[in-house]
Design a protein around this motif. Structure first.
Motif, PDB file in Angstrom:
ATOM      1  N   ILE A 163      46.635 -21.145  27.055  1.00 38.13           N
ATOM      2  CA  ILE A 163      46.455 -21.974  25.994  1.00 38.13           C
ATOM      3  C   ILE A 163      45.874 -20.976  24.767  1.00 38.13           C
ATOM      4  CG2 ILE A 163      45.124 -23.850  24.702  1.00 38.13           C
ATOM      5  CD1 ILE A 163      46.083 -25.301  27.528  1.00 38.13           C
ATOM      6  N   ILE A 164      44.739 -20.176  25.487  1.00 38.33           N
ATOM      7  CA  ILE A 164      44.094 -19.306  24.758  1.00 38.33           C
ATOM      8  C   ILE A 164      44.874 -18.048  24.266  1.00 38.33           C
ATOM      9  CG2 ILE A 164      42.037 -17.624  24.884  1.00 38.33           C
ATOM     10  CD1 ILE A 164      40.727 -19.260  26.610  1.00 38.33           C
ATOM     11  N   PHE A 165      45.675 -17.601  25.009  1.00 38.23           N
ATOM     12  CA  PHE A 165      46.826 -16.750  24.682  1.00 38.23           C
ATOM     13  C   PHE A 165      47.686 -17.142  23.398  1.00 38.23           C
ATOM     14  CE2 PHE A 165      50.854 -14.815  24.978  1.00 38.23           C
ATOM     15  CZ  PHE A 165      50.714 -13.652  24.723  1.00 38.23           C
ATOM     16  N   LEU A 166      48.208 -18.553  23.529  1.00 39.03           N
ATOM     17  CA  LEU A 166      48.976 -18.846  22.663  1.00 39.03           C
ATOM     18  C   LEU A 166      48.106 -19.331  21.369  1.00 39.03           C
ATOM     19  CD1 LEU A 166      51.114 -21.483  24.867  1.00 39.03           C
ATOM     20  CD2 LEU A 166      51.695 -19.085  23.998  1.00 39.03           C
ATOM     21  N   SER A 167      47.070 -19.567  21.193  1.00 43.00           N
ATOM     22  CA  SER A 167      46.048 -20.023  20.249  1.00 43.00           C
ATOM     23  C   SER A 167      45.966 -18.533  19.370  1.00 43.00           C
ATOM     24  CB  SER A 167      44.607 -20.373  20.402  1.00 43.00           C
ATOM     25  OG  SER A 167      44.772 -21.579  21.005  1.00 43.00           O
ATOM     26  N   GLY A 168      45.755 -17.248  20.299  1.00 47.06           N
ATOM     27  CA  GLY A 168      45.673 -16.125  19.721  1.00 47.06           C
ATOM     28  C   GLY A 168      47.096 -15.652  18.999  1.00 47.06           C
ATOM     29  N   LEU A 169      48.043 -15.926  19.546  1.00 48.09           N
ATOM     30  CA  LEU A 169      49.402 -16.000  18.929  1.00 48.09           C
ATOM     31  C   LEU A 169      49.691 -16.799  17.708  1.00 48.09           C
ATOM     32  CD1 LEU A 169      52.192 -16.226  21.626  1.00 48.09           C
ATOM     33  CD2 LEU A 169      51.885 -14.268  20.282  1.00 48.09           C
ATOM     34  N   ALA A 170      49.120 -17.704  17.511  1.00 52.80           N
ATOM     35  CA  ALA A 170      49.172 -18.672  16.308  1.00 52.80           C
ATOM     36  C   ALA A 170      48.303 -17.988  15.143  1.00 52.80           C
ATOM     37  CB  ALA A 170      48.922 -20.006  16.549  1.00 52.80           C
ATOM     38  N   GLY A 171      47.072 -17.596  15.635  1.00 55.47           N
ATOM     39  CA  GLY A 171      46.184 -17.244  14.965  1.00 55.47           C
ATOM     40  C   GLY A 171      46.602 -15.782  14.297  1.00 55.47           C
ATOM     41  N   GLY A 172      47.233 -15.180  15.068  1.00 54.88           N
ATOM     42  CA  GLY A 172      47.652 -13.685  14.581  1.00 54.88           C
ATOM     43  C   GLY A 172      48.660 -13.888  13.707  1.00 54.88           C
ATOM     44  N   ARG A 173      49.537 -14.676  13.742  1.00 55.12           N
ATOM     45  CA  ARG A 173      50.627 -14.899  12.515  1.00 55.12           C
ATOM     46  C   ARG A 173      49.765 -15.259  11.432  1.00 55.12           C
ATOM     47  NH1 ARG A 173      56.124 -15.676  14.317  1.00 55.12           N
ATOM     48  NH2 ARG A 173      56.380 -14.164  15.980  1.00 55.12           N
ATOM     49  N   ILE A 174      48.706 -16.084  11.271  1.00 55.35           N
ATOM     50  CA  ILE A 174      48.332 -16.493  10.171  1.00 55.35           C
ATOM     51  C   ILE A 174      47.284 -15.323   9.508  1.00 55.35           C
ATOM     52  CG2 ILE A 174      46.436 -18.015   9.155  1.00 55.35           C
ATOM     53  CD1 ILE A 174      47.232 -20.174  11.357  1.00 55.35           C
ATOM     54  N   VAL A 175      46.658 -14.709  10.465  1.00 58.63           N
ATOM     55  CA  VAL A 175      45.830 -13.415   9.979  1.00 58.63           C
ATOM     56  C   VAL A 175      46.630 -12.438   9.256  1.00 58.63           C
ATOM     57  CG1 VAL A 175      44.399 -11.689  10.694  1.00 58.63           C
ATOM     58  CG2 VAL A 175      43.834 -14.233  11.628  1.00 58.63           C
ATOM     59  N   TYR A 183      39.494 -14.722  29.421  1.00 59.59           N
ATOM     60  CA  TYR A 183      39.965 -15.502  28.271  1.00 59.59           C
ATOM     61  C   TYR A 183      39.978 -14.588  26.984  1.00 59.59           C
ATOM     62  CZ  TYR A 183      39.574 -19.746  31.004  1.00 59.59           C
ATOM     63  OH  TYR A 183      39.745 -20.521  32.072  1.00 59.59           O
ATOM     64  N   ILE A 184      38.912 -14.065  26.678  1.00 61.19           N
ATOM     65  CA  ILE A 184      38.425 -13.088  25.371  1.00 61.19           C
ATOM     66  C   ILE A 184      39.701 -11.970  25.362  1.00 61.19           C
ATOM     67  CG2 ILE A 184      37.185 -11.374  24.187  1.00 61.19           C
ATOM     68  CD1 ILE A 184      34.704 -12.814  25.741  1.00 61.19           C
ATOM     69  N   VAL A 185      40.049 -11.318  26.288  1.00 56.72           N
ATOM     70  CA  VAL A 185      41.074 -10.362  26.469  1.00 56.72           C
ATOM     71  C   VAL A 185      42.639 -11.147  26.118  1.00 56.72           C
ATOM     72  CG1 VAL A 185      42.493  -8.671  27.501  1.00 56.72           C
ATOM     73  CG2 VAL A 185      39.932  -8.608  27.383  1.00 56.72           C
ATOM     74  N   ALA A 186      42.696 -12.412  26.775  1.00 60.31           N
ATOM     75  CA  ALA A 186      44.066 -13.092  26.399  1.00 60.31           C
ATOM     76  C   ALA A 186      44.161 -13.291  24.959  1.00 60.31           C
ATOM     77  CB  ALA A 186      43.898 -14.395  27.255  1.00 60.31           C
ATOM     78  N   ALA A 187      43.019 -13.785  24.286  1.00 59.38           N
ATOM     79  CA  ALA A 187      43.016 -14.118  22.912  1.00 59.38           C
ATOM     80  C   ALA A 187      43.420 -12.839  21.994  1.00 59.38           C
ATOM     81  CB  ALA A 187      41.520 -14.732  22.505  1.00 59.38           C
ATOM     82  N   LEU A 188      42.693 -11.740  22.581  1.00 60.79           N
ATOM     83  CA  LEU A 188      42.969 -10.433  21.770  1.00 60.79           C
ATOM     84  C   LEU A 188      44.566 -10.142  21.738  1.00 60.79           C
ATOM     85  CD1 LEU A 188      39.657  -8.678  22.265  1.00 60.79           C
ATOM     86  CD2 LEU A 188      40.539  -9.681  19.954  1.00 60.79           C
ATOM     87  N   ALA A 189      45.108 -10.252  23.209  1.00 60.91           N
ATOM     88  CA  ALA A 189      46.301  -9.789  23.600  1.00 60.91           C
ATOM     89  C   ALA A 189      47.348 -10.888  22.625  1.00 60.91           C
ATOM     90  CB  ALA A 189      46.682  -9.994  24.793  1.00 60.91           C
ATOM     91  N   GLY A 190      47.043 -12.055  22.419  1.00 58.57           N
ATOM     92  CA  GLY A 190      48.011 -12.909  21.545  1.00 58.57           C
ATOM     93  C   GLY A 190      47.812 -12.601  20.048  1.00 58.57           C
ATOM     94  N   LEU A 191      46.610 -12.093  19.491  1.00 56.26           N
ATOM     95  CA  LEU A 191      46.627 -11.640  18.234  1.00 56.26           C
ATOM     96  C   LEU A 191      47.269 -10.412  18.216  1.00 56.26           C
ATOM     97  CD1 LEU A 191      42.704 -12.237  17.725  1.00 56.26           C
ATOM     98  CD2 LEU A 191      44.473 -13.152  16.197  1.00 56.26           C
ATOM     99  N   ALA A 192      47.229  -9.443  18.959  1.00 53.26           N
ATOM    100  CA  ALA A 192      47.956  -8.152  18.845  1.00 53.26           C
ATOM    101  C   ALA A 192      49.484  -8.437  18.908  1.00 53.26           C
ATOM    102  CB  ALA A 192      47.369  -7.205  20.063  1.00 53.26           C
ATOM    103  N   VAL A 193      49.786  -9.368  19.729  1.00 46.83           N
ATOM    104  CA  VAL A 193      51.359  -9.312  19.933  1.00 46.83           C
ATOM    105  C   VAL A 193      51.969 -10.105  18.988  1.00 46.83           C
ATOM    106  CG1 VAL A 193      51.859 -11.160  21.462  1.00 46.83           C
ATOM    107  CG2 VAL A 193      53.068  -9.287  21.477  1.00 46.83           C
ATOM    108  N   SER A 194      51.277 -11.112  18.161  1.00 47.98           N
ATOM    109  CA  SER A 194      51.942 -12.103  17.321  1.00 47.98           C
ATOM    110  C   SER A 194      52.683 -11.491  16.111  1.00 47.98           C
ATOM    111  CB  SER A 194      50.803 -13.165  16.970  1.00 47.98           C
ATOM    112  OG  SER A 194      49.837 -12.682  16.191  1.00 47.98           O
ATOM    113  N   PRO A 195      52.087 -10.452  15.573  1.00 48.75           N
ATOM    114  CA  PRO A 195      52.606 -10.062  14.258  1.00 48.75           C
ATOM    115  C   PRO A 195      53.706  -8.949  14.528  1.00 48.75           C
ATOM    116  CG  PRO A 195      50.494  -8.892  14.515  1.00 48.75           C
ATOM    117  CD  PRO A 195      50.677  -9.861  15.715  1.00 48.75           C
ATOM    118  N   LEU A 196      54.115  -8.486  15.881  1.00 47.89           N
ATOM    119  CA  LEU A 196      55.061  -7.533  15.947  1.00 47.89           C
ATOM    120  C   LEU A 196      56.456  -8.043  15.475  1.00 47.89           C
ATOM    121  CD1 LEU A 196      53.955  -5.813  19.281  1.00 47.89           C
ATOM    122  CD2 LEU A 196      53.971  -4.892  16.744  1.00 47.89           C
TER     123      LEU A 196
END
Length: 168
Positions: free
Chosen positions: A13-25, A64-77
């Motif tokens: 869930i944290i990774f997926l939240s990072g994905l969503a947040g990364g798209r917005i950011v 959990y922190i790294v999972a969120a950062l991984a989601g943030l990093a992969v989302s805009p690719l």
């Protein structure tokens, strides 16, 4: 790592939240002129964070922190690559974007097959190496083509110059 079903689901869930947040950011902060530099930065970030996530044993909270950062990093690719294809091939942006969009399902077939094969032959833990390896392949491919990208899109770092043509 000894995670329970609950803690592993929380990490997802944290990774997926990072994905969503990364798209917005990335949608808010990525300007067209930054696409050329953002793609390798995101591939490098994916390489770093997926390596940390899958190859380094850490406790629950850092995971959990790294999972969120991984989601943030992969989302805009994916959006960045589609945008980059349209920018680089201005004479045929639809075809270029179509090729990128066709490559996505091909990867969706090849990656799970490779993942399952490595899991069956070696182990599940060994198959997790595919995530950083794919990020490394993307980064290397981009860096090998960076001169061609700069040749086709020289105004990328200096900003977009408005080019309006009126044809009769």
């Amino acid at each position: 790592r000894g995670f329970t079903q609950v803690t592993s689901k929380v990490a997802l869930i944290i990774f997926l939240s990072g994905l969503a947040g990364g798209r917005i950011v990335s949608g808010v902060f990525a300007k067209k002129r930054h696409v050329v530099t953002m793609v390798p930065i995101m591939f490098g970030a994916c390489l770093l964070f997926f390596s940390l996530l899958y190859l380094v044993e850490v406790s629950l909270v850092p995971t959990y922190i790294v999972a969120a950062l991984a989601g943030l990093a992969v989302s805009p690719l994916i959006p960045l690559q589609i945008t980059l294809a349209g920018i680089l091939f201005r004479d045929m942006p639809g075809t270029a974007m179509g090729v990128v969009k066709v490559a996505l399902p091909v990867g969706g077939i090849v990656f799970p097959f490779a993942f399952a094969t490595i899991t069956k032959i070696v182990s599940f833990k060994a198959s997790l190496v595919l995530f950083p390896v794919i990020a490394l392949i993307g980064l290397i491919a981009y860096l090998l083509s960076s001169k061609a990208i700069r040749d086709r899109y020289p105004e990328g770092e200096r900003g977009i110059k408005s080019k309006v043509r009126i044809e009769n």
